[in-house]
Design an enzyme around this catalytic site. Structure first.
Site, PDB file in Angstrom:
ATOM      1  N   LYS A  21       0.863  -1.257   0.007  1.00  0.00           N
ATOM      2  CA  LYS A  21       0.045  -0.139   0.107  1.00  0.00           C
ATOM      3  C   LYS A  21       0.871   1.101  -0.043  1.00  0.00           C
ATOM      4  CE  LYS A  21      -3.833   0.020   2.261  1.00  0.00           C
ATOM      5  NZ  LYS A  21      -4.767  -0.247   3.408  1.00  0.00           N
ATOM      6  N   ARG A  91      -3.478   3.189   8.648  1.00  0.00           N
ATOM      7  CA  ARG A  91      -3.815   1.948   7.789  1.00  0.00           C
ATOM      8  C   ARG A  91      -2.601   1.028   7.929  1.00  0.00           C
ATOM      9  NH1 ARG A  91      -8.593   2.868   4.178  1.00  0.00           N
ATOM     10  NH2 ARG A  91      -8.793   5.004   4.123  1.00  0.00           N
ATOM     11  N   ARG A 335      -3.784  -1.362  -6.089  1.00  0.00           N
ATOM     12  CA  ARG A 335      -2.986  -2.815  -5.967  1.00  0.00           C
ATOM     13  C   ARG A 335      -3.415  -3.545  -7.264  1.00  0.00           C
ATOM     14  NH1 ARG A 335      -5.877  -4.723  -0.198  1.00  0.00           N
ATOM     15  NH2 ARG A 335      -7.961  -4.661  -1.056  1.00  0.00           N
ATOM     16  N   ARG A 560       2.338 -47.255  -9.689  1.00  0.00           N
ATOM     17  CA  ARG A 560       2.378 -48.131  -8.358  1.00  0.00           C
ATOM     18  C   ARG A 560       1.788 -49.442  -8.666  1.00  0.00           C
ATOM     19  NH1 ARG A 560       0.045 -42.277  -6.782  1.00  0.00           N
ATOM     20  NH2 ARG A 560      -0.928 -42.971  -8.525  1.00  0.00           N
ATOM     21  N   GLY A 765      11.721 -40.369  -4.345  1.00  0.00           N
ATOM     22  CA  GLY A 765      10.498 -40.589  -3.704  1.00  0.00           C
ATOM     23  C   GLY A 765      10.377 -39.912  -2.540  1.00  0.00           C
ATOM     24  N   THR A 766       9.964 -38.540  -2.641  1.00  0.00           N
ATOM     25  CA  THR A 766       9.929 -37.287  -1.661  1.00  0.00           C
ATOM     26  C   THR A 766       9.186 -37.761  -0.395  1.00  0.00           C
ATOM     27  OG1 THR A 766       8.232 -36.256  -2.829  1.00  0.00           O
ATOM     28  CG2 THR A 766      10.597 -35.573  -3.133  1.00  0.00           C
ATOM     29  N   ASN A 767       8.052 -38.766  -0.578  1.00  0.00           N
ATOM     30  CA  ASN A 767       7.251 -39.056   0.531  1.00  0.00           C
ATOM     31  C   ASN A 767       8.036 -39.588   1.557  1.00  0.00           C
ATOM     32  OD1 ASN A 767       5.197 -37.868  -0.952  1.00  0.00           O
ATOM     33  ND2 ASN A 767       4.136 -39.655  -1.418  1.00  0.00           N
ATOM     34  N   TYR A 850      12.596 -34.050 -15.029  1.00  0.00           N
ATOM     35  CA  TYR A 850      11.168 -34.155 -14.746  1.00  0.00           C
ATOM     36  C   TYR A 850      10.505 -34.097 -13.574  1.00  0.00           C
ATOM     37  CZ  TYR A 850      11.165 -39.012 -13.970  1.00  0.00           C
ATOM     38  OH  TYR A 850      11.425 -40.311 -13.256  1.00  0.00           O
TER      39      TYR A 850
END
Length: 873
Positions: A21, A91, A335, A560, A765-767, A850
């Site tokens: 702002k 403000r 904005r 899977r 395998g990021t999990n 990828y």
């Protein structure tokens, strides 16, 4: 260190320091637009205040006093001046727009004496006392923390007493009565009087705005939109202009294009004889901006010209707040406007065609997650019954379709959501305090307010469908019921909300896939041209694969195979394999499973055509395939012709204390190599058949999961390759296949150079990698992750967005070490983070080839990958 800037000292590029702002007020001032003069206290001052005991330093106060003196010179007015009284607005303004989340105080500078001076100077006592009661109300809520309903209750009591419907119809005497009652509210709840010293008002207001950076609704909003909690807010102190000084004054909010549809025409609302809070609060129903052209044509012409020029200057749709003070126009803010996904893609494409922005600039205008709402179903109009239609015409404030149980407040919404129910939040109007309930609701409905009300603006920003201003709805939040004509609905009843049309329906409405969006298609075409990363899909069913292909997936990044074994007949044979006591019995079961797998992979290759597919060999622990209940064990014993006691004993032998760290993935294949050889055979025979019947080349990518030691890859790959080559030689064909590994154990990242010598490709395998790096069970972490985020222990849930310092560093190390020995090694990501925009930027930066994600996240991933390249260029 300079902590305060006059508007004319700043510029638009100083958002980090002056907040959005403040920077835009400075920029508009530089452009010569009619901005009431003022100054901005920096975000750095806020951070220092919050970090040092919430105390304004003498140095800062002295700097503020100097800039206040300059403001008095600019305006020719002074605080406490009996001839030219200066009133102020205070403000907030953070770097990123957070509409309604932090606090504002208007009409600062009035007190018992100054209100009389102001009445005499303006010749309008009703206006002067209305400003004073507004200051008392806002100051009491924002600075003193007195709940707003105490003031609202007084206001409604007096209005009802005198039969007054609108605030602006209150007489001076009635306003004085309200003011006296408001002062008593201070004494009752704050145990002190409203401060008569103007400087005390100003400094307490500044402190309140600084402190509002950390209020609950602001924190929830920042977490929702991924805004850093450490940025702080600036404070903008500005000379007041008055939209509530009579019928020649007003206030409004204007968008340079329709934020719901993207239509290229001015879109906005205004109220005559009102201040800005009246518009956004939704207490009065505003007029469409088109009426202003008839009522004040010169003002409208100026506003149109300024809005058009601001859009060209900022190269984006603008959200403009304006005030008309006795027919003189002032701009209070501009904005980049929040918009729906539908509007975002249209605006971006239109602006390119208009020559206003480049394709790269257009792509950067769209929040990747926002297009999620364009990829999901809408109500099937053919299934709507006449008696389901509620006879109310609401405003289509934010498009989308959703069904849920009615809730009337945040607490009820939280309880129902925790019980697994979708909820619809129904309110007279929403306020910033409702943000938690709004975040978790599938839809929002209000009986008051317009297209620029708090509910509408926040819902559009979140991508949540919203219908506002349903004036025919009688919402009783205390009794927890809503009435529409003869229909009465209570909390827990089902309501369906169409935010695109502004319609409400009783009960559930079936959903259908939305129509194609040509603007989205154009954006995705541009994104795919710009992205370096290929985007693959995690899919194994024909339906999911086709959905991914429709979004132009580059291939499959994760099949899977464990998902293929849960049909009853297949599960029976899988259990027979698991529970067999010898190799011969296991092989009989595998021979049957092989035929199932042949069908599976033929179907996949037929659908995917020549695109690549990474197929993960069996990963989960064996216990997931066997029953645990006694009744199911007894039933299985009959099916397998085994004694139930023997079967129970065998199942107990399979039990593991921590199966996710136990006998699963490649460890299973070390013990039972025939399992992986069967799957590899099914893959390669299916590929051969596909290649022979169609002539198309098939290039399966076979992935060994859960590798942590190089010999695991070496031993298993050697067996798999030998078995496959034997089949290929017998069939006298050539098949391009590769055997790679899934990197999901921290140790594998550290020896990635060794593994790269053996593996043909890597897929992170990021999990599991996140789970093992943190030592968090991904199944149980949900019990405490939210508390970690709330207390600042974690900035984000690491299962949703990449933990750059830990998990990210392991990935980076693995890529660097692997590519040091195999520069051309193909590397991808197939975990959930492959569809997260913030994570994608890191994967792109580190040179991965990828990412793979669920089919409906492919467009999001393409856009994120394109934006990453634009940012790097």
């Amino acid at each position: 260190m300079k902590q305060v800037y006059q508007f004319h000292e700043g510029q638009g590029s100083m958002r980090q320091l002056l907040g959005g702002k403040g920077a835009n007020l400075a920029e508009m001032t530089r452009l010569g637009l009619p901005v009431p003069p003022g100054f901005t206290i920096t975000t750095e001052a806020c951070i220092h205040y919050l970090a040092n005991g919430k105390r304004l330093t003498t140095e800062l106060k002295n700097e503020i006093e100097g800039h206040l003196s300059e403001l008095e010179k600019q305006t020719g007015k002074s605080i406490n001046d009996t001839s030219d009284l200066l009133l102020l607005s205070v403000r907030s303004g953070s770097k990123f727009s957070m509409p309604g989340m932090m606090d504002t105080i208007l009409n600062l500078g009035l007190n018992d004496k100054n209100v009389e001076v102001f009445a005499e100077l303006t010749g309008n006592p009703q206006f002067a006392y209305d400003c004073y009661r507004r200051l008392l109300q806002m100051y009491g809520n924002v600075v003193c923390g007195i709940e707003g309903y105490f003031f609202e209750g007084v206001l409604e009591t007096v209005k009802n007493k005198y039969g007054v419907k609108q605030d602006y119809d209150l007489t001076v005497e009635q306003l004085k009565e309200i003011i006296a009652a408001f002062k008593q509210v201070y004494l009752d709840h704050d145990k002190q009087e409203f401060p008569q010293d103007v400087r005390e008002q100003m400094y307490q207001s500044i402190e309140a705005v600084f402190s509002s950076w950390n209020n609950n609704r602001a924190r929830v909003y920042r977490e929702l939109h991924g805004i850093d909690h450490n940025l702080g807010t600036a404070v903008n102190i500005q000379a007041m202009v008055f939209g509530n000084s009579g019928d020649q004054s007003g206030t409004g909010v204007l968008f340079t294009r329709n934020p719901a549809t993207g239509e290229h025409k001015l879109f906005g609302e205004y109220l005559i004889n009102a201040q800005g809070e009246d518009v956004v609060a939704g207490v009065r129903t505003p007029l469409d901006i088109s009426h202003l052209e008839k009522e004040m044509p010169e003002v409208y012409a100026d506003l149109f010209k300024m809005a058009t020029n601001l859009e060209k200057h900022y190269k984006d749709m603008q959200d403009i707040e304006f005030t008309i003070d006795n027919k003189k126009l002032y701009l209070l803010q501009t904005r980049n406007g929040k918009r729906t996904a539908q509007a975002a893609v249209k605006i971006a494409v239109d602006m390119v065609e208009e020559g206003l922005v480049t394709k790269d600039e257009a792509l950067m205008m769209i929040e990747p997650e926002s297009i999620n709402s364009l990829l999901h179903p809408v109500f099937d109009s053919t299934q709507i019954k006449e008696d389901q239609i509620l006879s109310t015409n609401g405003l289509p404030a934010s498009p989308g379709s959703a069904t849920g149980k009615i809730c009337f407040d945040t607490e009820a919404a939280k309880v129902m959501t925790s019980q697994g129910h979708a909820v619809v939040l129904v309110r007279q109007e929403t306020s910033p305090e409702d943000i938690e309930g709004m975040v978790i609701s599938k839809a929002i409905v209000t009986s008051r307010g317009g297209m620029t009300s708090h509910a509408a603006v926040v819902a559009r920003g979140m991508g949540t469908c919203c219908v506002a201003g349903c004036s025919d709805l009688e919402v009783n939040e205390e009794l927890k019921q809503v009435r529409c004509g003869d229909t009465v609905l209570t909390e827990g009843d089902i309501l369906s909300v169409d935010g695109s049309k502004g319609h409400l329906y009783v009960g559930e409405i079936p959903l259908i896939i939305s129509e194609n969006n040509d603007y989205l298609d154009t954006i995705l075409d541009w994104a795919q041209e710009r992205a370096r990363l290929a985007i693959r899909m995690n899919a194994e069913t024909v339906t999911d694969i086709q959905a991914g292909l429709d979004f132009n997936a580059a291939g499959i990044g994760l099949v899977r195979t464990e998902h293929m074994f849960f049909a009853p007949a297949r599960l029976k044979e899988m259990r027979r394999f698991i529970l067999s006591r010898n190799t011969e019995e296991r092989q009989k079961a595998l021979d049957i499973i092989l035929n199932y797998q042949l069908d599976d992979f033929k179907e996949i290759f037929d659908t995917i055509a020549e695109k690549p597919a990474v197929i993960r060999l069996l990963d989960p622990p064996l216990h997931e395939f066997v029953p645990t209940k006694l009744s199911e064990i007894e039933k299985l014993a009959v099916e397998l012709e085994l004694d139930s006691n023997v079967l129970t004993s065998r199942i107990n032998e399979l039990h593991e204390v921590n199966p996710m760290l136990g006998h699963r993935g490649c460890r299973l294949a070390v013990t039972y190599p025939e399992l992986y050889l069967m799957q590899a055979e099914a893959i390669i025979r299916s590929a051969i058949e596909r290649q022979k019947t169609t002539g198309l080349r098939v290039s399966p990518e076979i992935m060994i999961p859960l590798v942590g030691m190089t010999p695991e890859v070496t031993i298993l790959k050697e067996k798999i390759v030998a078995h496959i080559n034997q089949i290929i030689d017998a069939e006298a064909v050539e098949i391009d296949y590769t055997v790679g590994t899934m990197i999901e154990i921290p140790r594998a990242c550290l020896i990635a150079d060794e593994i790269a010598e053996e593996a043909d490709f890597f897929s992170f395998g990021t999990n599991d990698l996140t789970q093992m790096t943190f030592g968090f069970s991904r199944d149980d972490a949900g019990k405490f992750i939210q508390q970690y985020e709330e207390q600042g222990i974690l900035p984000k849930d690491p299962f949703q967005t990449l933990d750059v310092e830990g998990v990210g560093e392991l990935i980076k190390v693995a890529v660097e070490r692997a590519r040091s020995v195999r520069p051309d090694l193909k590397i991808g990501v197939c975990g959930e983070l492959g569809g997260d925009p913030a994570s994608i930027k890191y994967f792109d930066k580190w040179g991965l080839d990828y990412v793979s994600c669920s089919p409906f996240r492919i467009p999001i991933a393409y856009l994120a990958a394109a934006q990453s390249q634009i940012e790097q260029s």
